[in-house]
Write an enzyme that holds these catalytic residues in place. Structure first.
Site, mmCIF file in Angstrom:
data_model
loop_
_atom_site.group_PDB
_atom_site.id
_atom_site.type_symbol
_atom_site.label_atom_id
_atom_site.label_comp_id
_atom_site.label_asym_id
_atom_site.label_seq_id
_atom_site.Cartn_x
_atom_site.Cartn_y
_atom_site.Cartn_z
ATOM 1 N N GLY A 46 27.530 28.856 -43.160
ATOM 2 C CA GLY A 46 27.666 28.251 -41.836
ATOM 3 C C GLY A 46 26.555 27.262 -41.538
ATOM 4 O O GLY A 46 25.906 26.756 -42.448
ATOM 5 N N LEU A 48 27.007 24.290 -40.512
ATOM 6 C CA LEU A 48 27.547 23.244 -41.391
ATOM 7 C C LEU A 48 26.922 21.879 -41.126
ATOM 8 O O LEU A 48 26.662 21.511 -39.980
ATOM 9 C CB LEU A 48 29.066 23.153 -41.208
ATOM 10 C CG LEU A 48 29.835 24.448 -41.498
ATOM 11 C CD1 LEU A 48 31.326 24.243 -41.246
ATOM 12 C CD2 LEU A 48 29.600 24.945 -42.916
ATOM 13 N N HIS A 52 27.738 20.246 -46.586
ATOM 14 C CA HIS A 52 28.907 21.131 -46.678
ATOM 15 C C HIS A 52 30.199 20.315 -46.609
ATOM 16 O O HIS A 52 31.167 20.586 -47.312
ATOM 17 C CB HIS A 52 28.922 22.135 -45.522
ATOM 18 C CG HIS A 52 27.751 23.068 -45.503
ATOM 19 N ND1 HIS A 52 26.801 23.042 -44.511
ATOM 20 C CD2 HIS A 52 27.370 24.043 -46.360
ATOM 21 C CE1 HIS A 52 25.898 23.975 -44.743
ATOM 22 N NE2 HIS A 52 26.217 24.602 -45.862
ATOM 23 N N GLN A 76 21.176 38.418 -49.987
ATOM 24 C CA GLN A 76 20.433 37.388 -50.709
ATOM 25 C C GLN A 76 19.140 36.995 -49.988
ATOM 26 O O GLN A 76 18.461 36.073 -50.400
ATOM 27 C CB GLN A 76 21.312 36.155 -50.978
ATOM 28 C CG GLN A 76 21.702 35.338 -49.764
ATOM 29 C CD GLN A 76 22.716 34.254 -50.114
ATOM 30 O OE1 GLN A 76 23.884 34.525 -50.355
ATOM 31 N NE2 GLN A 76 22.280 33.004 -50.149
ATOM 32 N N GLY A 162 27.154 22.924 -53.929
ATOM 33 C CA GLY A 162 26.263 21.758 -53.923
ATOM 34 C C GLY A 162 25.275 21.813 -55.078
ATOM 35 O O GLY A 162 24.768 22.884 -55.431
HETATM 36 O O1 PAF Z 1 24.688 28.245 -50.940
HETATM 37 C C1 PAF Z 1 24.986 29.056 -50.031
HETATM 38 O O2 PAF Z 1 25.211 28.697 -48.876
HETATM 39 C C2 PAF Z 1 25.043 30.536 -50.350
HETATM 40 O O3 PAF Z 1 24.078 30.890 -51.281
HETATM 41 C C3 PAF Z 1 26.436 30.996 -50.813
HETATM 42 C C4 PAF Z 1 26.855 30.323 -52.103
HETATM 43 C C5 PAF Z 1 27.456 30.692 -49.721
HETATM 44 C C6 PAF Z 1 26.432 32.500 -51.051
HETATM 45 O O4 PAF Z 1 26.094 33.211 -49.907
#
Ligand code: PAF
Length: 296
Positions: A46, A48, A52, A76, A162
């Protein structure tokens, strides 16, 4: 991730179907694929931005239907990282995706994705502890695991990531190869501000002084590319040239500046084949990334 009310309200929109549950997402993507649609997935957390949206554009160009996921993945983030303050603006993100005529938006809550603490993890050994993985232990394990889950849930034909997160892209590609996921992974070019700063949701954290200093990441890569173009192939010398730009800024703390193999992320001493120069630095508490490709 917004209230249920918001999700219901947005679901009424003809252009983007919002799925808050795995069951709804799977049913929607299967319905599209049954009709023969080639489905593209753009996984995001999100907040964005144009970066994105470049993935969404690539997905729209290459696929018949596009699904975007918005999930700020707790696994993460390290215990002292920015999970709680990570920018969230679900309503604005929905509006943006609606304007882009995205077909499906998968927006689960944490309990939907992790109903109980995970016992199964995807660890891409040898890559997960390189570059950002060194300073963010467990980060890439969380990324690989959630991306594997998203791939299983959405069942897309193609997924778009990306190139800014080059290590993430290498890790996902390796996971897809090793675990035989039936998804094609497409890497998309970095999108930059006019002064070169790579777009990132975390740029929003920067104060004006940090924002100005942040361009040094790009400038250091440009300096390396210049040295490279004038014939320098020794990684040590190239890195030293980049560091000279970065050390000039007292408000910037270098995390790493490395030249690595783009697939294995192993350090390279002499650039005799296509290589990745990757940089990460802190501006205050904010950690930013950038990279460039060196092509002999
Ligand atoms: O790059 C990201 O925004 C995140 O690491 C992802 C790939 C959506 C995984 O949570």
């Amino acid at each position: 991730l917004g209230s249920i009310g918001l999700i219901d309200q947005a679901s009424a929109d003809p252009h983007v179907k919002i799925c808050a549950t795995i069951e709804a997402m799977r049913a929607s993507s299967r319905a599209l694929r049954r009709k023969g649609a080639r489905l593209g997935l753009v996984p995001t957390m999100g907040a964005l931005h144009e970066g994105h949206l470049s993935l969404v554009h690539a997905a729209k160009a290459q696929c018949d239907a596009v699904a975007v996921s918005i999930f700020v993945n707790p696994t993460q983030f390290g215990p002292n990282e920015d999970f709680n303050k990570y920018p969230r603006n679900f309503e604005r993100d929905c509006e943006i995706l609606r304007n882009k005529n995205v077909d499906l938006l998968f927006a689960p809550c944490a309990e939907e994705m992790y109903p109980s603490p995970a016992a199964t993890w995807v660890n891409v050994a040898g890559l997960s502890d390189r570059l950002c993985g060194r300073s963010r232990p467990g980060h890439f394990r969380g990324v690989a695991t959630v991306v594997a889950k998203l791939f299983h849930i959405v069942e897309a034909d193609v997924a778009f990531f990306g190139q800014k997160d080059a290590a993430q892209l290498a890790i996902i590609r390796r996971m897809v190869d090793d675990l035989n996921f039936a998804v094609e992974v497409v890497g998309c070019p970095i999108v930059r501000e006019p002064d070169g700063l790579a777009l990132s949701s975390r740029n929003a954290y920067l104060d004006p002084q940090q924002r100005q200093a942040a361009t040094a990441l790009y400038q250091s890569l440009q300096e390396i590319l210049r040295e490279f173009d004038s014939g320098e192939r020794r990684a040590e010398k190239l890195i030293a040239a980049g560091k000279r730009i970065l050390v000039e800024l007292p408000c910037l703390r270098l995390d790493y500046l490395e030249i690595v193999d783009p697939e294995t992320l192993q350090e390279i001493r002499t650039v005799s084949r296509e290589s990745l120069v990757a940089v990460a630095a802190f501006l205050g508490p904010t950690r930013l990334l950038d990279n460039a490709v060196l092509k002999p």
